[in-house]
Design a protein around this motif. Sequence first.
Motif, mmCIF file in Angstrom:
data_model
loop_
_atom_site.group_PDB
_atom_site.id
_atom_site.type_symbol
_atom_site.label_atom_id
_atom_site.label_comp_id
_atom_site.label_asym_id
_atom_site.label_seq_id
_atom_site.Cartn_x
_atom_site.Cartn_y
_atom_site.Cartn_z
ATOM 1 N N UNK A 77 10.299 15.988 -3.456
ATOM 2 C CA UNK A 77 10.124 14.821 -4.310
ATOM 3 C C UNK A 77 11.195 13.781 -4.022
ATOM 4 N N UNK A 78 12.416 14.264 -3.782
ATOM 5 C CA UNK A 78 13.535 13.372 -3.503
ATOM 6 C C UNK A 78 13.310 12.633 -2.188
ATOM 7 N N UNK A 79 12.810 13.357 -1.168
ATOM 8 C CA UNK A 79 12.518 12.724 0.126
ATOM 9 C C UNK A 79 11.425 11.679 -0.046
ATOM 10 N N UNK A 80 10.381 12.044 -0.799
ATOM 11 C CA UNK A 80 9.293 11.098 -1.044
ATOM 12 C C UNK A 80 9.807 9.883 -1.796
ATOM 13 N N UNK A 81 10.723 10.117 -2.738
ATOM 14 C CA UNK A 81 11.278 9.012 -3.515
ATOM 15 C C UNK A 81 12.069 8.057 -2.627
ATOM 16 N N UNK A 82 12.843 8.631 -1.675
ATOM 17 C CA UNK A 82 13.610 7.785 -0.772
ATOM 18 C C UNK A 82 12.689 6.952 0.107
ATOM 19 N N UNK A 102 0.844 -1.203 0.000
ATOM 20 C CA UNK A 102 0.000 0.000 0.000
ATOM 21 C C UNK A 102 0.878 1.250 0.000
ATOM 22 N N UNK A 103 1.940 1.204 0.839
ATOM 23 C CA UNK A 103 2.848 2.351 0.894
ATOM 24 C C UNK A 103 3.544 2.568 -0.444
ATOM 25 N N UNK A 104 3.898 1.471 -1.112
ATOM 26 C CA UNK A 104 4.521 1.578 -2.437
ATOM 27 C C UNK A 104 3.599 2.345 -3.373
ATOM 28 N N UNK A 105 2.309 1.986 -3.321
ATOM 29 C CA UNK A 105 1.317 2.631 -4.187
ATOM 30 C C UNK A 105 1.199 4.120 -3.854
ATOM 31 N N UNK A 106 0.992 4.416 -2.546
ATOM 32 C CA UNK A 106 0.766 5.801 -2.122
ATOM 33 C C UNK A 106 1.995 6.661 -2.403
ATOM 34 N N UNK A 107 3.178 6.161 -1.971
ATOM 35 C CA UNK A 107 4.391 6.967 -2.120
ATOM 36 C C UNK A 107 4.814 7.066 -3.582
ATOM 37 N N UNK A 108 4.511 6.045 -4.370
ATOM 38 C CA UNK A 108 4.813 6.109 -5.791
ATOM 39 C C UNK A 108 4.028 7.218 -6.468
ATOM 40 N N UNK A 109 2.742 7.270 -6.152
ATOM 41 C CA UNK A 109 1.899 8.337 -6.708
ATOM 42 C C UNK A 109 2.365 9.695 -6.177
ATOM 43 N N UNK A 110 2.704 9.732 -4.879
ATOM 44 C CA UNK A 110 3.153 10.987 -4.273
ATOM 45 C C UNK A 110 4.422 11.499 -4.957
ATOM 46 N N UNK A 111 5.351 10.579 -5.260
ATOM 47 C CA UNK A 111 6.601 10.979 -5.916
ATOM 48 C C UNK A 111 6.315 11.647 -7.255
ATOM 49 N N UNK A 112 5.322 11.121 -7.952
ATOM 50 C CA UNK A 112 4.986 11.700 -9.256
ATOM 51 C C UNK A 112 4.290 13.053 -9.084
ATOM 52 N N UNK A 113 3.429 13.153 -8.058
ATOM 53 C CA UNK A 113 2.593 14.347 -7.921
ATOM 54 C C UNK A 113 3.315 15.549 -7.309
ATOM 55 N N UNK A 114 4.288 15.287 -6.411
ATOM 56 C CA UNK A 114 4.968 16.393 -5.736
ATOM 57 C C UNK A 114 5.771 17.213 -6.753
ATOM 58 N N UNK A 115 5.639 18.526 -6.705
ATOM 59 C CA UNK A 115 6.303 19.356 -7.712
ATOM 60 C C UNK A 115 7.686 19.854 -7.274
ATOM 61 N N UNK A 116 7.869 20.051 -5.946
ATOM 62 C CA UNK A 116 9.159 20.566 -5.483
ATOM 63 C C UNK A 116 10.209 19.455 -5.505
ATOM 64 N N UNK A 117 11.315 19.633 -6.247
ATOM 65 C CA UNK A 117 12.294 18.558 -6.415
ATOM 66 C C UNK A 117 12.860 18.022 -5.099
ATOM 67 N N UNK A 118 13.104 18.936 -4.137
ATOM 68 C CA UNK A 118 13.696 18.493 -2.881
ATOM 69 C C UNK A 118 12.740 17.566 -2.137
#
Lengths: 249, 92
Positions: free
Chosen positions: B33-38, B15-31
């Motif tokens: 986004x990087x935290x969300x990606x990690x 579930x977290x993979x799904x949520x954070x994956x979508x979040x990584x795509x949706x977040x606009x601020x690169x910094x």
Amino acid sequence: MSRTTWRAVLLVPGLAVVLGMLVWAFAGLPGFGDRVGDYGRLINQLAQSQRHVTNFVTAVMFDYRGIDTMVEEFILFTSVTGVALLLRSTREVDENPPHDVVTSDAVRTAGGALAPVLLLFGLWTIAFGYITPGGGFQGGVLASAGALLLWLAGSYRIFQRSAPETLLDAAEGLGAAGYVAVGLLGMAAGGAFLTNTLGLGSAGTLASGGTIAALNWVAGVEVTAAFLLLYREFTQEYIETFRRAEARA
Amino acid sequence: MTSTWTTVLQAVALTLVLVLGVATVCIRSPLRQLVAFSMFGLSLVVAFTTLMAADVAIAEAAVSAIAVPMVLLPVIYKTGGGGDRSHDRGNR
């Protein structure tokens, strides 16, 4: 009809078809965690008796599919070389050594304590790659992170000294060439490229796996050097931008 | 009992993979986004571990926690927050 409506008319049927096919495909999938492929079953049965290793993933990576790993290693080698070439060619040569970025005591202590631990953990992950989960690639990245923490905790100059450019360039090249050399060893013994010709030893010890052990180590060296080189080039860019911004202020 | 916990962990991780994956795509601020990606990488590590793919988990941990942030952080800094003015210069 307006442009948007036309777009919707074209888009919606296409999306519906894609959705339908996805649902159809997912409905036909085997149950979650049910299926082990034939290849996996074969490897599980044969790898230990054939190659005397206990981590079959590494056996696949450095033996049964050794050529794939070699190409993978060369992808890393080529991309890191490309980055180094591009960044080095645009960099201005400057006589003054760059400023050290002053870090807090907490960062310094934590980083200084973690750096050797991470380095050792990386080396362990490489060394035991064919016995327990791990291997040259994972261990290499971990080991390179150890040196990176040294930079974070101490100073840029320590990082520069601990990872001199010439040594890194040489290690990266040797790691890539070493893989090919081990492959040629198999040909020299009369077999095919990358044939496992070295003594297999006894499973579960460090002296096992034959060329798997050798390839594991050359891949470890290559990956460590490649990532250190990558960090080095990028941090150098970072430091220089920082300096220029400071000089303007 | 153990298998029940494994199933629960798998469900949470996926579930977290799904949520954070979508979040990584949706977040606009690169910094950010990087935290969300990690964090996305971390959830993948848990998923791989509970699926008994330890080798892949180690590789994912190394790449998502060390390699990618280390390359992207200097780039974000050098480009002044990657075009995001709210993170300009203030955050090093």
